[in-house]
Enzyme design. Structure first.
Site: not given
Lengths: 436, 436
Positions: A179, A265, A317
């Site tokens: 920016y 996780e 997982d």
């Protein structure tokens, strides 16, 4: 407070019978199974002994085996790596770069930057150090060329912006950088790319440039550190934990009496372990990036592992995505390969949930999920990856996953009771040294 | 440390000339503009006086105007609202529900639950309290009916699971709840929906059921509170801040010497203010949910506002999405209307970045973004919303946005220098009491 804690631990004993709120007399099959595994649990002292052994082994490994670096492999001239550098030395590096350009102009050779190539063709996986690194090819970026005039200008502007940031000793985000000159940069991807170029050119990490990514990780447990001078005791961070700071260079004075780091996780599992104050029963540091690892959490993990010399156990997982996340922590991502030595944490042990756990811990069929074709493909792709292939145990686990076409989340363990994870599964895993 | 801080403040003076790293002698137009606005800044003491006035006004407003509740409007019988309740009283409520079912069975009327309707037709916007609430319509959910047997069974199961969680005095996530009986629930949306039903039936919030959502908010500044008994001093949380705990009922003992709460949409702005320790210059508490507000952050904000009686100023992007986020904090979301009194924080002031600021602060054209047709539609839709219509200033701002078809992020202020936000824009806003 103490009343609550007393109640919690009282209730802990008959977990299998009440954890699911079942009021029927006949225990459900899952409950009796959980009860059965619970019987195998030894005393905490015995489990601690098993953890301590891993901790000692990991420390002696660290001290005996000298870490292999690129220079040991005689690759330091052929490969390029960046390192963390302090404000003053980065400022000097920028000044040198600009002076070199000035000299080149005075010598009549024109305005030009020498920029390392970050293209895929310039990347190299080095098995000895188990990371992707950048070769040393670089190219010239002259101002007096139609094809590079824009990039040369952007490079000059980013150099000057970074110099200003360092001079004020503040940190900014990539978005802030973009920016400051939208007209020139046009698109954030352009300033981001040149920022990586500048990192390579100066031979320092992006953190050293004081341009940071937003953080989403949290940490609790047996860790004390300073964040911008404030002393943080992570055993006193309640259930919410301490947000991992975006700027790793303001993190210091790490101290810990933990025996391992537990990398989680998902934040649901993190909350369970934080609320149960798992780290008080088994001294550890618990950290999560809440899904896909962000740069701040990766830097923080690396820092903890290096300074505290603790083994890292991962709880993800049981699906290809869980392993993918492990790979990002361990080997890094390809587009930041020039910074792989700072972002990657080698030697993370896969504690669970592993495909073989599903049968071993009798996770009920209805809590397993069928893998999609895409999942199976991702699993097969992983089997081709170097970082998987070199670990026989991982290959076997992945083969089970792909063969059974079943996946499961950490949360699937809740089917045995909400605290099964912290009270049975993890203690049993630690007791049996069941990591790969 | 002190060396660094000194350097930072030394560098602060000639911000406009060095902030963008420009080395040319001729100042850019943006810089001279930033320089100009800086001249309007009064001393911190004068700005503090302006803040203190707002603080006093807000407190006297709170004490003089009794908060309007549903019972004041004679709506308490016609509308249903839930409240935070302690573990014991929720347990009693569950026991009563189950006893009522048992009595009904013994009386020969069968197994049936009386469940409040959460359908849109049962929702009501009450302008006096500026929230969406639930009317009192409810329906029977008999076990002996093909159309409701499944839902009745799921309801019984969720009641028993929640009872078990409360008995152990732990917290779980919605995902944990789902996984305890995948076979019955089939899909998480089913257990989630029944969980909301149970909340309504028992007349307590979802937090009181100890089923929590994951948190992503962070807080720094002049706030001390306890998280699960641990005392947290948010002035000593470095730059990363303290992660907001997922379970609000473990949060207690809020203390603060702040004069206001600064609610920030994005984490980039949060980091800037945390690093600059903005809260030490102007005593405040800075909080962000990093985008779309999550339940934990909404509960935390509400709790701070209620207990500390502080005015809340919001810093969001100048686009319809920024205002949408404000509306979620203030009026809640429709599908949790039964819990609107606990989740919503009324009377948040819109500090910035407002559409009129773009011209007022001369944000350069290239840092503004064109609105898409979808953005414009979202803006026009907002103009029809009750919560916008009742605030004339907001209507005007939105009309400017829709007319100019321009939007801008908070980060656009970086075009005047990275610390323009904390050193010029916010102090000037506070000095001029420029909020709506």
């Amino acid at each position: 407070m103490s009343e609550r804690k007393r109640r919690r631990s009282e209730a802990a004993a008959p977990v299998a019978s009440i954890s699911d709120g079942s009021t029927s007399k006949k225990p459900r099959k899952q409950d009796s199974h959980a009860q059965g595994l619970r019987k195998h649990l030894k005393s905490d002292a015995e489990i601690l002994a098993s953890i301590r052994e891993m901790y000692e082994a990991s420390r002696s490994e660290v001290s005996s085996s000298k870490a292999v670096s690129l220079s040991d492999l005689n690759l330091s001239s052929a490969c390029r790596e960046v390192s963390d550098r302090d404000v003053a030395s980065v400022q000097v590096a920028i000044e040198r770069t600009v002076l070199a350009v000035a000299r080149s102009i005075l010598a009549g050779s024109g305005f030009s930057f020498d920029v390392p190539s970050r293209a895929a063709s310039n990347q190299l996986y080095v098995p000895e150090i188990d990371r992707i690194v950048l070769r040393d090819k670089s190219s010239s970026r002259p101002f007096a060329s139609l094809s590079t005039v824009r990039k040369a200008t952007v490079t000059a502007r980013v150099l000057s912006l970074v110099y200003a940031v360092l001079r004020r000793d503040i940190h900014i985000t990539k978005r802030d950088l973009f920016y400051t000159d939208v007209k020139l940069f046009q698109d954030q991807s352009q300033s981001d790319a040149v920022l990586d170029d500048v990192s390579c050119m100066l031979g320092c990490t992006r953190s050293s440039l004081h341009v940071v990514a937003s953080e989403k990780g949290v940490v609790v447990g047996r860790l004390v550190f300073t964040d911008d001078g404030d002393r943080i005791d992570c055993t006193k961070m309640g259930i919410g934990g301490k947000a991992i700071p975006p700027n790793i260079d303001r993190v210091g004075n790490l101290e810990s009496d933990a025996l391992f780091i537990l990398l989680v996780e998902k934040d649901a599992a993190f909350m369970r372990l934080a609320e149960d104050r798992f780290y008080n029963r088994f001294p550890c540091i618990i950290v999560t990036a809440k899904g896909q690892p962000d740069v701040a959490t990766r830097l923080f993990l690396k820092r903890m592992k290096t300074e505290l010399k603790l083994p890292v156990l991962a709880l993800v997982d049981s699906d290809p995505y869980g392993l993918k996340i492990l790979s990002v922590y361990m080997c890094g991502s390809k587009n930041m390969s020039y910074d792989s030595s700072n972002l990657t944490t080698p030697d993370i042990k896969w504690l669970g949930v592993r495909p073989s756990d599903l049968d071993k811990y009798k996770v009920p069929e209805q809590c397993r999920l069928p893998m999609t074709d895409q999942d199976v493909k991702a699993g097969k792709d992983l089997l081709e990856e170097d970082f998987v292939k070199k670990n026989e145990g991982w290959v076997k686990e992945l083969e089970i996953m792909v063969k059974t076409r079943q996946k499961a989340e950490i949360q699937a363990l809740s089917s045995f009771g909400f605290q099964y994870l912290s009270e049975v599964y993890l203690p049993l895993k630690l007791q049996q040294r069941d990591w790969l």
